[in-house]
Design a protein around this motif. Sequence first.
Motif, mmCIF file in Angstrom:
data_model
loop_
_atom_site.group_PDB
_atom_site.id
_atom_site.type_symbol
_atom_site.label_atom_id
_atom_site.label_comp_id
_atom_site.label_asym_id
_atom_site.label_seq_id
_atom_site.Cartn_x
_atom_site.Cartn_y
_atom_site.Cartn_z
ATOM 1 N N THR A 1 0.849 -1.191 0.000
ATOM 2 C CA THR A 1 0.000 0.000 0.000
ATOM 3 C C THR A 1 0.888 1.246 0.000
ATOM 4 N N HIS A 2 0.226 2.406 0.015
ATOM 5 C CA HIS A 2 0.967 3.662 0.168
ATOM 6 C C HIS A 2 1.907 3.591 1.373
ATOM 7 N N ASP A 3 1.383 3.100 2.497
ATOM 8 C CA ASP A 3 2.173 3.053 3.730
ATOM 9 C C ASP A 3 3.422 2.187 3.587
ATOM 10 N N ASP A 4 3.298 1.055 2.886
ATOM 11 C CA ASP A 4 4.459 0.181 2.683
ATOM 12 C C ASP A 4 5.540 0.885 1.859
ATOM 13 N N VAL A 5 5.124 1.563 0.807
ATOM 14 C CA VAL A 5 6.090 2.275 -0.039
ATOM 15 C C VAL A 5 6.740 3.411 0.748
ATOM 16 N N LEU A 6 5.930 4.167 1.501
ATOM 17 C CA LEU A 6 6.485 5.244 2.335
ATOM 18 C C LEU A 6 7.520 4.710 3.318
ATOM 19 N N MET A 7 7.180 3.631 4.022
ATOM 20 C CA MET A 7 8.068 3.092 5.036
ATOM 21 C C MET A 7 9.363 2.541 4.429
ATOM 22 N N ASN A 8 9.304 2.049 3.204
ATOM 23 C CA ASN A 8 10.476 1.452 2.587
ATOM 24 C C ASN A 8 11.337 2.435 1.799
ATOM 25 N N PHE A 9 10.731 3.498 1.250
ATOM 26 C CA PHE A 9 11.481 4.411 0.382
ATOM 27 C C PHE A 9 11.377 5.880 0.766
ATOM 28 N N GLY A 10 10.525 6.202 1.726
ATOM 29 C CA GLY A 10 10.326 7.593 2.095
ATOM 30 C C GLY A 10 9.355 8.280 1.152
ATOM 31 N N ARG A 11 9.237 9.584 1.321
ATOM 32 C CA ARG A 11 8.321 10.350 0.475
ATOM 33 C C ARG A 11 8.869 10.453 -0.948
ATOM 34 N N PRO A 12 7.992 10.351 -1.948
ATOM 35 C CA PRO A 12 8.436 10.493 -3.341
ATOM 36 C C PRO A 12 8.778 11.942 -3.649
ATOM 37 N N PHE A 13 9.548 12.146 -4.681
ATOM 38 C CA PHE A 13 9.853 13.530 -5.060
ATOM 39 C C PHE A 13 8.697 14.137 -5.839
ATOM 40 N N GLU A 14 7.818 13.271 -6.390
ATOM 41 C CA GLU A 14 6.709 13.769 -7.199
ATOM 42 C C GLU A 14 5.557 12.768 -7.142
ATOM 43 N N THR A 15 4.342 13.289 -7.120
ATOM 44 C CA THR A 15 3.157 12.438 -7.251
ATOM 45 C C THR A 15 2.297 12.990 -8.386
ATOM 46 N N SER A 16 1.598 12.089 -9.047
ATOM 47 C CA SER A 16 0.716 12.457 -10.166
ATOM 48 C C SER A 16 -0.531 11.593 -10.088
ATOM 49 N N TYR A 17 -1.575 12.032 -10.789
ATOM 50 C CA TYR A 17 -2.776 11.195 -10.896
ATOM 51 C C TYR A 17 -3.180 11.137 -12.363
ATOM 52 N N PHE A 18 -3.409 9.916 -12.859
ATOM 53 C CA PHE A 18 -3.851 9.703 -14.229
ATOM 54 C C PHE A 18 -5.312 9.254 -14.195
ATOM 55 N N PRO A 19 -6.256 10.179 -14.461
ATOM 56 C CA PRO A 19 -7.678 9.861 -14.295
ATOM 57 C C PRO A 19 -8.178 8.756 -15.228
ATOM 58 N N LEU A 20 -7.680 8.655 -16.449
ATOM 59 C CA LEU A 20 -8.156 7.607 -17.353
ATOM 60 C C LEU A 20 -7.745 6.221 -16.855
ATOM 61 N N MET A 21 -6.573 6.122 -16.274
ATOM 62 C CA MET A 21 -6.099 4.853 -15.701
ATOM 63 C C MET A 21 -6.635 4.635 -14.287
ATOM 64 N N LYS A 22 -7.088 5.725 -13.679
ATOM 65 C CA LYS A 22 -7.453 5.724 -12.259
ATOM 66 C C LYS A 22 -6.279 5.239 -11.412
ATOM 67 N N ARG A 23 -5.131 5.866 -11.647
ATOM 68 C CA ARG A 23 -3.919 5.488 -10.934
ATOM 69 C C ARG A 23 -3.196 6.730 -10.411
ATOM 70 N N GLU A 24 -2.792 6.633 -9.148
ATOM 71 C CA GLU A 24 -1.905 7.629 -8.561
ATOM 72 C C GLU A 24 -0.487 7.097 -8.739
ATOM 73 N N VAL A 25 0.449 7.963 -9.105
ATOM 74 C CA VAL A 25 1.820 7.537 -9.360
ATOM 75 C C VAL A 25 2.766 8.305 -8.451
ATOM 76 N N TRP A 26 3.617 7.547 -7.765
ATOM 77 C CA TRP A 26 4.677 8.124 -6.948
ATOM 78 C C TRP A 26 5.995 7.848 -7.649
ATOM 79 N N SER A 27 6.845 8.886 -7.740
ATOM 80 C CA SER A 27 8.110 8.766 -8.478
ATOM 81 C C SER A 27 9.308 9.053 -7.585
ATOM 82 N N TYR A 28 10.361 8.258 -7.801
ATOM 83 C CA TYR A 28 11.610 8.365 -7.045
ATOM 84 C C TYR A 28 12.782 8.402 -8.027
ATOM 85 N N ARG A 29 13.719 9.295 -7.776
ATOM 86 C CA ARG A 29 14.955 9.331 -8.566
ATOM 87 C C ARG A 29 15.940 8.319 -7.970
ATOM 88 N N TYR A 30 16.704 7.675 -8.845
ATOM 89 C CA TYR A 30 17.764 6.773 -8.394
ATOM 90 C C TYR A 30 18.790 6.619 -9.495
#
Length: 167
Positions: free
Chosen positions: A99-128
């Motif tokens: 879930t969101h909480d698992d990703v937060l706990m493992n990688f911290g806050r993303p540098f960017e979040t987006s929402y794609f309404p046609l896909m109905k998906r929220e996207v969290w992005s991390y640089r590496y």
Amino acid sequence: MDHRAQLVLVCLSVLVFVGCVQPYQKIETGSDQAAVVAHLGPPKETYNLPGGGKRLMWPTQPMGSTTIAVDIDASGKVVSSRQVLQENEFYRAEVGKWTHDDVLMNFGRPFETSYFPLMKREVWSYRYQENNIQHMLFHFYFDDQGILRQTQKAPDPARDPSLRGRF
């Protein structure tokens, strides 16, 4: 080559190697939390772990590509330390379970979040950095219930001038 020149070359090689040691690699298992904070400074993010422990994080996002994570047990001692923004860590994420909480706990806050309404998906992005060379982005796609449904990696257009304007 004389003995003195060889000694100078060996010393320079050692200095270069020591300079490559990352801050998290200097943290010893069993160290006290106060020693870690004295070494790295106050953490920018803290997450509670099962069993009363904590995960302390030092991110370099939004433009950096590392996040140091140090796990502390309930008694305040270091259990582990590592750089979490890397492929082998990202691929631990379980699609359909995390879930969101698992990703937060493992990688911290993303540098960017987006929402794609046609896909109905929220996207969290991390640089590496892939293999400590290629600048990349790792994306986590969540459904409307906050469940991880997909992951994706892509080149980071902010770090590759040939890609600017294409994404």
